[in-house]
Design a protein around this motif. Sequence first.
Motif, PDB file in Angstrom:
ATOM      1  N   ARG A 361       0.515  -1.230   5.265  1.00 22.04           N
ATOM      2  CA  ARG A 361      -0.791  -1.852   5.519  1.00 22.04           C
ATOM      3  C   ARG A 361      -1.906  -0.809   5.500  1.00 22.04           C
ATOM      4  N   THR A 364      -2.600   0.402   1.929  1.00 18.30           N
ATOM      5  CA  THR A 364      -3.334  -0.613   1.176  1.00 18.30           C
ATOM      6  C   THR A 364      -4.806  -0.623   1.560  1.00 18.30           C
ATOM      7  N   LEU A 365      -5.077  -0.505   2.842  1.00 17.06           N
ATOM      8  CA  LEU A 365      -6.464  -0.482   3.321  1.00 17.06           C
ATOM      9  C   LEU A 365      -7.210   0.734   2.782  1.00 17.06           C
ATOM     10  N   THR A 368      -7.945   0.447  -0.890  1.00 18.26           N
ATOM     11  CA  THR A 368      -8.889  -0.619  -1.227  1.00 18.26           C
ATOM     12  C   THR A 368     -10.328  -0.133  -1.130  1.00 18.26           C
ATOM     13  N   TYR A 369     -10.615   0.756  -0.191  1.00 22.94           N
ATOM     14  CA  TYR A 369     -11.985   1.252   0.005  1.00 22.94           C
ATOM     15  C   TYR A 369     -12.007   2.773  -0.126  1.00 22.94           C
ATOM     16  N   LYS A 747      -1.210  -5.754  -6.904  1.00 23.08           N
ATOM     17  CA  LYS A 747      -2.392  -4.970  -7.198  1.00 23.08           C
ATOM     18  C   LYS A 747      -2.087  -3.477  -7.069  1.00 23.08           C
ATOM     19  N   ARG A 748      -2.997  -2.696  -7.666  1.00 23.44           N
ATOM     20  CA  ARG A 748      -2.843  -1.249  -7.596  1.00 23.44           C
ATOM     21  C   ARG A 748      -2.846  -0.773  -6.140  1.00 23.44           C
ATOM     22  N   GLU A 749      -3.756  -1.324  -5.352  1.00 22.92           N
ATOM     23  CA  GLU A 749      -3.872  -0.912  -3.956  1.00 22.92           C
ATOM     24  C   GLU A 749      -2.601  -1.265  -3.182  1.00 22.92           C
ATOM     25  N   GLU A 750      -2.040  -2.432  -3.516  1.00 26.16           N
ATOM     26  CA  GLU A 750      -0.827  -2.845  -2.830  1.00 26.16           C
ATOM     27  C   GLU A 750       0.351  -1.953  -3.212  1.00 26.16           C
ATOM     28  N   SER A 812      -5.890   6.596  -5.225  1.00 19.31           N
ATOM     29  CA  SER A 812      -6.311   5.258  -5.645  1.00 19.31           C
ATOM     30  C   SER A 812      -7.346   5.341  -6.759  1.00 19.31           C
ATOM     31  N   TRP A 816      -6.853   4.207 -10.626  1.00 19.13           N
ATOM     32  CA  TRP A 816      -7.811   3.341 -11.352  1.00 19.13           C
ATOM     33  C   TRP A 816      -8.223   3.977 -12.674  1.00 19.13           C
TER      34      TRP A 816
END
Length: 1352
Positions: A361, A364-365, A368-369, A747-750, A812, A816
């Motif tokens: 978790r 992933t967080l 994501t940012y 997803k990439r983040e996941e 991340s 991308w």
Amino acid sequence: MIRVAALIIFLTCVVLSEAKHQPGYCSFYEECGSNPMVDKPFAKAIVPCLNYSPARHLKGAHYKKLQEVCPMLDQGENNTYACCSHKQLITLGTSVALSKILLLRCPACADNFAHLHCINTCSPNQSQILEVTKVMNVTSKLNVTKLAVVAYKSFISNTFAQASFQSCKNVRIPSTGGYAIGTMCGSYGASLCTAQRWLDFQGDTGNGLAPLDIDFTLLDPHQAVGLPEGVIPYNGHALKCNETTPSGGKACNCQDCEEACAKIPPPVPEEPFTLLGTDGFLVISVILLCLLLLAFFLYLFVTCLVRSQKRKDEEKGKRKGKGKDQNSNDVTHRVIDPSEVTCIDRNSLAAQAFLSLQFRRWGTLMATYPLTVLLLSAIVVAIFSAGFMYIELTTDPVELWSAPNSQARQEKDFHDKHFGPFFRTNQLILTAPGRKGHLYDSLQFGLQNFSGIVSKDLIIELLQLQTQIQNIEFWSEDLNRTASLKDVCYAPLNPSNPSLTDCAVNSLPQYFQNSLDNINKKVTPLGETKEVDWRDHLIYCVNSPLSFRDITDLGMSCMADYGGPVFPFLAVGGYENVDYTNAEALILTFSLNNYPRDNVKFRVAMQWETEFLKIVQNYKKDPETNFTFAYMAERSLEDEINRTTAEDIPIFMISYAVIFVYIAVALGEYSSFERLLVDSRFLVGLGGILVVACSVLSSMGFYSWIGIPSSLVILQVVPFLVLAVGADNIFIFVLEYQRDVRRAGEKREEQIGRVLGNVAPSMLLCSLSESICFFLGALSTMPAVKSFALYAALAVLLDFVLQMTAFVALLSLDAWRQDSNRCELLCCVTVPTQRSNKPNEGFLLPLMRKYYAPVLLHRYTRVIVMVLFIFMFSGSLFLMFHVTVGLDQELAMPKGSYMLDYFHYLYKYFEVGVPVYFVTKRGFNFSSVDGMNAVCSSVGCNNFSLTQKIQYATDFPEQSYLAVPANSWVDDYIDWLNPEGSCCRVYSNDLNLFCPANETCKECLKKPYTRPNVEDFNRFLPDFLGNRPDLSCPKGGLGAYDTSVDVDESGEIIASRFMAYHTPLTNSQEFTAALLKARELAHNITMSMREVPGTSPDFEVFPYTVTYVFYEQYLTIVPEGLFNISLCLLPTFVVCCLLLGLDLRSGLLNLITIIMIVVDTVGVMTLWGIDYNAVALINLVTAVGISVEFVSHMTRSFALSTKPTHVERAMEATANMGSAVFAGVAMTNLPGIIVLAFAKAQLIQIFFFRLNLVITLLGLVHGLIFLPVALSYFGPGVNKAVLLQLQQERAKARQELELANDMKQAYDNMCYENNEIKQEADSNTKAPKNGSRPSKLIENQLEEQVERTDSF
């Protein structure tokens, strides 16, 4: 005029020929005047009148004076006859007192000395024991001319002379620790002095004290052949030094009289530890080796039996169940019953699932940012790093290596508080190799050998250099004026307002008072053809440095221009025994006062030393220089350490650059040439380096905020350590990401979060273990180790935090970029070639899976590996007990440093060691008789007093490391107060005012005298300490003792010190042993002094020298190291157990492997000549941290594997995790370490290159060779909770699959159109991600659940 001279000679011969030798007759009587043949005597050279007449009967004052001066001639008032007048007795008493003051410590010696001179001057049978050899007319003050005796021959029995000499030869001078006889034997000194030479010096007018020449002729008592008729050699009774005197004087003490010494058995040397007649540690290691091998082979035997039984069980069909693991490998498991699952298994599964889920978790967080995370991370780092502006670098070696509360540090602080810091030494040791010496036939001393360097031209050249240095001037901003040597020099005899000539400069030219005229001075004695020159004066002075006048015709003083003596061991070096003129080196020493670092004078002294170094270095470069020499200033050690650190910074930068390049290259995927710039991870590698740098800066900034100082060791080691730890985690994370394939709909983040969930628990395990390890290491008492541990602990912790935040965000962004096919560094450029969906295993993983792991874990290879590592461990254990403890100060210097030459010269040419002070604290009553006797070593003192025990220790220098006995202000003060010594005087008109000894005043104390009372002791002590020593009173305390006694306002002595000298100490082992022996001696003294009435129970005596504060650490560094390393090992075990769900076996194997790495490291240190010290301890603590990286990842990977056998699980762990550890830890460290081999500093080469290379290589072989084999034998079994979960999930999957099959059959019976059925079939094969295949859907769900329990 010629006729007059001839007439005088004729009359002299007539007069002397008429002299007779018979009992009861005198050869001379009464004083005639001053001897015209004596030039500038120290005392009036009054000579007697020639007078052959009967001895006089003494009465009244005349008789009383004889009783006072020559009590041995007293036969009672009615029966005492003598050949000396009352005036002669007064003059004799004054003359004898000048020399006698050095002998008063031993009453028997002083009595025998007076006896010798009383017999010649006053004996009633004077004509029988001497023969007048020279007379001349002398005019008295009353203008009366008489024939005076200016020379005579004294006939003394050899028995009496030898006995007198024996009673005096061991009498000490407390202020120097030397022998009094050394000042009374001319050029021969104490070591070559004999009875004849001693008496010859007494009868030589050249010494400045003898009023006329006396030729002492020593004969057998009954020898008559060759003697003038009537002459009978005097054979009186000479007292032995251990006898009491007729006047009531006590027997001499041990220090002045060997006969009075108790028999002290020599100390028993420490025997090495032995068992069965050989090295005990070797025996223990061999026994341990045998036990380990026996246990291992017994284990193999039992294992074979168990496996044999299992095979029989398998044949009966007891083992069943076949499935596939997460890598789709076929494995066979038996059915697990829920009752078989233990609490530990459930806890382990729960812990892994919880950690994986939370990190998933979190990842992933963060992914994501990424920009927000990077911004917040930068802000936090900036806040922490802002404290860097307040950083305080500790460069003082004392502050670095000595704890403020350590014994040596407290003793140093006590010493410096009460006596001031030890003076600063600036020194040159000069040689002239290849220069030929010469033989000199001295008129006075015979044939003498002079080495090539002891030559007039070189002495003059040395004087010119010395003068140039003495005249150093510079502008001081602190003083706001021009400063010079006199502003900072050590001036013992004029400390308040010194001039340049008051500064203590020890050198050979000081024997000539730094005067070129004195060096060039020559004299041709009357009637001789040979000259007397500088060589005669030097021969005399090096053997009698305390003389105010030599006995040659030069008549020059031996004292330095500042008023103190120059002992030969401080002026020349490289000689044997006392052959000073054959020395190989000259020594020039400038002593400066030392000041606290916050004192402005400290900076002035540092500035003077800078100018000193400039002059010396320029002089060394001068081609006209005739010397080859080494030099140092007090600041040199610190300067050279700082210089080499600055010079080696580029080496560290290159090392970090090499590591960075490797990381940037190794992290790339390189699937095709077209995607080279896309798949390379240069920016990720740079980000990883920045994360490490930010963690180090933040750690340093934080501790700077709160005021914990840093050091150069921290700047060098902590980034290296954090880089090793951080790079490993980066490699594990990135490689796992590369080997993973993004799942359908993910997803990439996941994906990044899922990968982080897999690897982060392992990263947490290592980072947390290391951080706690270092935090516990901060419990060390060594400041350098403590600060290093604190900085490293926080840096490792912050590195992990930044990896979990900033680095995840960086990955991340890079993912991308890679997904967008954009080039690195040129983000606007894209490439058409798409990224492959296949997992990128790289080069190492297939290699290790296919070749390395199977070979390593072959049944025979495993046995060989275990045997080899057991041998290695046992051998290293033996070597560990023989590792050298210490750090020679030369190793702190860079190669080519001028300090290395200085240390070489110092050890080669210096003949005495550093001074050592025995310091007393408050609580002892020195003013009581018992107190004085418990300290002093002269007559009446205890045979086991403070100074006497030190004297006993110097008798065994090889065991005690003490060479010269301690000086004693108590002894000299007692002698100074003695009314017979003419030192302590007060004015007759003011008894409270001290009077110098060179004035006629009243004695302070009355006879008879033994010890002062408390009032007199306290009253005259300040006068003694302020009394400048001179010929009239050599016992004055100024210079020798004025800084050795600290008295408070009430008059109580709150601190005092007694200075001795160590033997020459050449390495840290000898310095440490010397400290240990000195402390043992001081403790023994303390215990005995506490028994003196009135002594405080907390009274203490301790030894102090300037080096103790550095070498004390080696007394405790072994237990200190064991304590620190044990504290570091503890969290590695505990954290491993906790994070693996109380898996004790994994934690224990982890612990054992790390212990083996540390033990083997110390063993290799012994073989490679790496000493064990504080720097090595820092590296060993670091070794524990790096070992965690090599070991913990592998252990966790094995523990979570679900392969059916130990060997298969070990293979899987070795292939999957071993490749990442090899690439991330070993290959990250090795290139950077190899670069350090080119550093200039020996300290870096030995303790950073060699030791870190050993640590990395041993960690590598243990982590990738020993540990997989050990796990294959002793590793924990498969977690039954995981197997049960797999079993349940697979059972559920089968049920769902059967249901799906039933449904599929129902669908097949329906009458759908063929094209619809075909479309459905096509959609099932082309797009499985939509989940139309129930079996595949269930398998995907199963994989997701299993990932929470198995990271790889």
